[in-house]
Design a protein around this motif. Structure first.
Motif, PDB file in Angstrom:
ATOM      1  N   GLN A 233    -103.853  -2.666 -17.116  1.00  0.00           N
ATOM      2  CA  GLN A 233    -104.909  -3.501 -16.884  1.00  0.00           C
ATOM      3  C   GLN A 233    -104.754  -5.074 -17.402  1.00  0.00           C
ATOM      4  O   GLN A 233    -105.062  -6.153 -16.741  1.00  0.00           O
ATOM      5  CB  GLN A 233    -106.217  -3.139 -17.460  1.00  0.00           C
ATOM      6  CG  GLN A 233    -107.473  -3.797 -16.764  1.00  0.00           C
ATOM      7  CD  GLN A 233    -108.870  -2.804 -17.113  1.00  0.00           C
ATOM      8  OE1 GLN A 233    -108.974  -2.277 -18.295  1.00  0.00           O
ATOM      9  NE2 GLN A 233    -109.805  -2.958 -16.316  1.00  0.00           N
ATOM     10  N   MET A 234    -104.142  -5.001 -18.852  1.00  0.00           N
ATOM     11  CA  MET A 234    -104.157  -6.287 -19.656  1.00  0.00           C
ATOM     12  C   MET A 234    -103.062  -7.052 -18.917  1.00  0.00           C
ATOM     13  O   MET A 234    -102.763  -8.093 -18.506  1.00  0.00           O
ATOM     14  CB  MET A 234    -103.730  -5.908 -20.958  1.00  0.00           C
ATOM     15  CG  MET A 234    -104.869  -5.448 -21.697  1.00  0.00           C
ATOM     16  SD  MET A 234    -104.474  -5.063 -23.390  1.00  0.00           S
ATOM     17  CE  MET A 234    -103.625  -6.743 -24.200  1.00  0.00           C
ATOM     18  N   VAL A 235    -101.863  -6.210 -18.402  1.00  0.00           N
ATOM     19  CA  VAL A 235    -100.730  -6.807 -17.824  1.00  0.00           C
ATOM     20  C   VAL A 235    -101.282  -7.495 -16.287  1.00  0.00           C
ATOM     21  O   VAL A 235    -100.825  -8.431 -16.062  1.00  0.00           O
ATOM     22  CB  VAL A 235     -99.532  -5.717 -17.625  1.00  0.00           C
ATOM     23  CG1 VAL A 235     -98.594  -6.128 -16.406  1.00  0.00           C
ATOM     24  CG2 VAL A 235     -99.028  -5.344 -19.099  1.00  0.00           C
ATOM     25  N   ARG A 236    -102.109  -6.660 -15.622  1.00  0.00           N
ATOM     26  CA  ARG A 236    -102.542  -7.127 -14.401  1.00  0.00           C
ATOM     27  C   ARG A 236    -103.289  -8.445 -14.669  1.00  0.00           C
ATOM     28  O   ARG A 236    -103.229  -9.393 -14.105  1.00  0.00           O
ATOM     29  CB  ARG A 236    -103.320  -6.157 -13.723  1.00  0.00           C
ATOM     30  CG  ARG A 236    -102.562  -5.207 -12.621  1.00  0.00           C
ATOM     31  CD  ARG A 236    -103.487  -4.332 -11.887  1.00  0.00           C
ATOM     32  NE  ARG A 236    -103.180  -2.790 -12.193  1.00  0.00           N
ATOM     33  CZ  ARG A 236    -103.797  -2.107 -12.843  1.00  0.00           C
ATOM     34  NH1 ARG A 236    -105.001  -2.174 -13.132  1.00  0.00           N
ATOM     35  NH2 ARG A 236    -103.157  -0.740 -13.142  1.00  0.00           N
ATOM     36  N   SER A 237    -104.261  -8.474 -15.435  1.00  0.00           N
ATOM     37  CA  SER A 237    -105.208  -9.506 -15.728  1.00  0.00           C
ATOM     38  C   SER A 237    -104.318 -10.780 -16.367  1.00  0.00           C
ATOM     39  O   SER A 237    -104.415 -11.883 -15.846  1.00  0.00           O
ATOM     40  CB  SER A 237    -105.957  -9.170 -16.774  1.00  0.00           C
ATOM     41  OG  SER A 237    -105.599  -9.044 -17.918  1.00  0.00           O
ATOM     42  N   HIS A 238    -103.222 -10.522 -17.057  1.00  0.00           N
ATOM     43  CA  HIS A 238    -102.202 -11.583 -17.623  1.00  0.00           C
ATOM     44  C   HIS A 238    -101.550 -12.128 -16.486  1.00  0.00           C
ATOM     45  O   HIS A 238    -101.268 -13.425 -16.316  1.00  0.00           O
ATOM     46  CB  HIS A 238    -101.242 -11.006 -18.500  1.00  0.00           C
ATOM     47  CG  HIS A 238    -100.369 -11.810 -19.156  1.00  0.00           C
ATOM     48  ND1 HIS A 238    -101.199 -12.863 -20.048  1.00  0.00           N
ATOM     49  CD2 HIS A 238     -99.231 -12.189 -19.309  1.00  0.00           C
ATOM     50  CE1 HIS A 238     -99.957 -13.756 -20.589  1.00  0.00           C
ATOM     51  NE2 HIS A 238     -98.625 -13.096 -19.806  1.00  0.00           N
ATOM     52  N   LEU A 239    -100.972 -11.343 -15.522  1.00  0.00           N
ATOM     53  CA  LEU A 239    -100.295 -11.597 -14.320  1.00  0.00           C
ATOM     54  C   LEU A 239    -101.215 -12.233 -13.104  1.00  0.00           C
ATOM     55  O   LEU A 239    -100.534 -12.932 -12.307  1.00  0.00           O
ATOM     56  CB  LEU A 239     -99.322 -10.474 -13.843  1.00  0.00           C
ATOM     57  CG  LEU A 239     -98.149 -10.147 -14.836  1.00  0.00           C
ATOM     58  CD1 LEU A 239     -97.528  -8.972 -14.253  1.00  0.00           C
ATOM     59  CD2 LEU A 239     -97.439 -11.032 -15.164  1.00  0.00           C
ATOM     60  N   ASP A 240    -102.261 -12.012 -13.368  1.00  0.00           N
ATOM     61  CA  ASP A 240    -103.071 -12.728 -12.282  1.00  0.00           C
ATOM     62  C   ASP A 240    -103.043 -14.062 -12.312  1.00  0.00           C
ATOM     63  O   ASP A 240    -103.277 -14.656 -11.418  1.00  0.00           O
ATOM     64  CB  ASP A 240    -104.390 -11.947 -12.244  1.00  0.00           C
ATOM     65  CG  ASP A 240    -104.582 -10.624 -11.529  1.00  0.00           C
ATOM     66  OD1 ASP A 240    -103.714 -10.178 -10.910  1.00  0.00           O
ATOM     67  OD2 ASP A 240    -105.538  -9.852 -11.756  1.00  0.00           O
TER      68      ASP A 240
ATOM     69  N   ASN B 198     -99.380 -17.942 -16.424  1.00  0.00           N
ATOM     70  CA  ASN B 198     -98.950 -16.602 -17.159  1.00  0.00           C
ATOM     71  C   ASN B 198     -97.803 -15.985 -16.415  1.00  0.00           C
ATOM     72  O   ASN B 198     -96.930 -15.635 -17.167  1.00  0.00           O
ATOM     73  CB  ASN B 198    -100.049 -15.687 -17.638  1.00  0.00           C
ATOM     74  CG  ASN B 198    -101.010 -16.236 -18.681  1.00  0.00           C
ATOM     75  OD1 ASN B 198    -100.747 -17.218 -19.294  1.00  0.00           O
ATOM     76  ND2 ASN B 198    -102.190 -15.608 -18.794  1.00  0.00           N
ATOM     77  N   ARG B 199     -97.970 -15.771 -15.161  1.00  0.00           N
ATOM     78  CA  ARG B 199     -96.878 -15.223 -14.347  1.00  0.00           C
ATOM     79  C   ARG B 199     -95.703 -15.957 -14.701  1.00  0.00           C
ATOM     80  O   ARG B 199     -94.441 -15.385 -14.864  1.00  0.00           O
ATOM     81  CB  ARG B 199     -97.371 -15.260 -13.010  1.00  0.00           C
ATOM     82  CG  ARG B 199     -96.418 -14.083 -12.105  1.00  0.00           C
ATOM     83  CD  ARG B 199     -96.951 -13.830 -10.859  1.00  0.00           C
ATOM     84  NE  ARG B 199     -98.465 -14.051 -10.659  1.00  0.00           N
ATOM     85  CZ  ARG B 199     -98.883 -14.546  -9.613  1.00  0.00           C
ATOM     86  NH1 ARG B 199     -98.189 -14.954  -8.502  1.00  0.00           N
ATOM     87  NH2 ARG B 199    -100.154 -14.470  -9.342  1.00  0.00           N
ATOM     88  N   GLY B 200     -95.768 -17.268 -14.349  1.00  0.00           N
ATOM     89  CA  GLY B 200     -94.458 -18.199 -14.626  1.00  0.00           C
ATOM     90  C   GLY B 200     -94.013 -17.998 -15.951  1.00  0.00           C
ATOM     91  O   GLY B 200     -92.600 -17.940 -16.157  1.00  0.00           O
ATOM     92  N   LYS B 201     -94.666 -18.043 -16.949  1.00  0.00           N
ATOM     93  CA  LYS B 201     -94.227 -17.983 -18.275  1.00  0.00           C
ATOM     94  C   LYS B 201     -93.545 -16.571 -18.430  1.00  0.00           C
ATOM     95  O   LYS B 201     -92.392 -16.579 -19.046  1.00  0.00           O
ATOM     96  CB  LYS B 201     -95.171 -18.053 -19.403  1.00  0.00           C
ATOM     97  CG  LYS B 201     -95.791 -19.264 -19.710  1.00  0.00           C
ATOM     98  CD  LYS B 201     -96.748 -19.447 -20.543  1.00  0.00           C
ATOM     99  CE  LYS B 201     -97.569 -20.700 -20.818  1.00  0.00           C
ATOM    100  NZ  LYS B 201     -98.901 -20.456 -21.529  1.00  0.00           N
ATOM    101  N   THR B 202     -94.071 -15.315 -18.111  1.00  0.00           N
ATOM    102  CA  THR B 202     -93.503 -14.358 -17.983  1.00  0.00           C
ATOM    103  C   THR B 202     -92.080 -14.131 -17.497  1.00  0.00           C
ATOM    104  O   THR B 202     -91.135 -13.465 -17.980  1.00  0.00           O
ATOM    105  CB  THR B 202     -94.343 -13.205 -17.430  1.00  0.00           C
ATOM    106  OG1 THR B 202     -95.715 -13.214 -18.163  1.00  0.00           O
ATOM    107  CG2 THR B 202     -93.807 -11.647 -17.641  1.00  0.00           C
TER     108      THR B 202
END
Length: 166
Positions: free
Chosen positions: A131-138, A142-146
């Motif tokens: 859930q945290m990864v999904r919310s972070h990647l949403d 944040n997705r670009g940084k990852t």
């Protein structure tokens, strides 16, 4: 006087007949009766002696029976005490066995609960992480940084593997 003499002669004649024929039979009957009475007295004495012996034997038998009854009673009490002790020991062993069994079951239940808790905590942690990864990647930033960080790590890994091959 002639009457008197004839009476005396008649009297003597009767006495002679009585003495000669009746008295021996009476004596024989009396002797027989006396012998019978003597035998009965002897038999009565023997019966009295046998009665005394029988009474002594009865008293001895009663005394022995009382002693035997007391011994049997004491033996029965001792047997009852031994059985009671044996039953108490058996009950204590059974209680100990049940207590051990309960402790074993409690330990197994504790282990099972710990496993279930670990599984549940692991699942919840995985769900929370997802859930945290999904919310972070949403979030696009944040997705670009990852993705950039992942690519940098791949470059660093390829650089290190290139140095190691040379």
């Amino acid at each position: 006087m002639a009457t008197w003499i004839s009476e005396v002669v008649g009297f003597l004649l009767i006495l002679f007949v009585l003495w000669r024929y009746v008295v021996p039979r009476l004596r024989a009957a009396m002797n027989k009766q006396q012998e019978t009475i003597r035998e009965q007295l002897v038999a009565a004495e023997e019966a009295k002696q046998r009665l005394k012996e029988a009474q002594e034997a009865y008293d001895n038998a009663v005394t022995e029976a009382r002693v035997d009854a007391a011994k049997i009673r004491d033996d029965a009490r001792a047997d009852a005490q031994a059985i009671e002790e044996e039953m108490r020991a058996q009950a204590e062993r059974e209680v100990e066995r049940i207590r051990q069994r309960g402790e074993e079951q409690l330990a197994l239940q504790r282990q099972q609960l710990a496993r279930e808790l670990r599984t549940m905590v692991g699942q919840q942690a995985a769900e929370l992480a997802a859930q945290m990864v999904r919310s972070h990647l949403d979030d696009d930033a944040n997705r670009g940084k990852t993705v950039d960080r992942f690519l940098d790590e791949l470059d660093a890994m390829s650089a290190q593997s290139g140095k190691g091959e040379r």
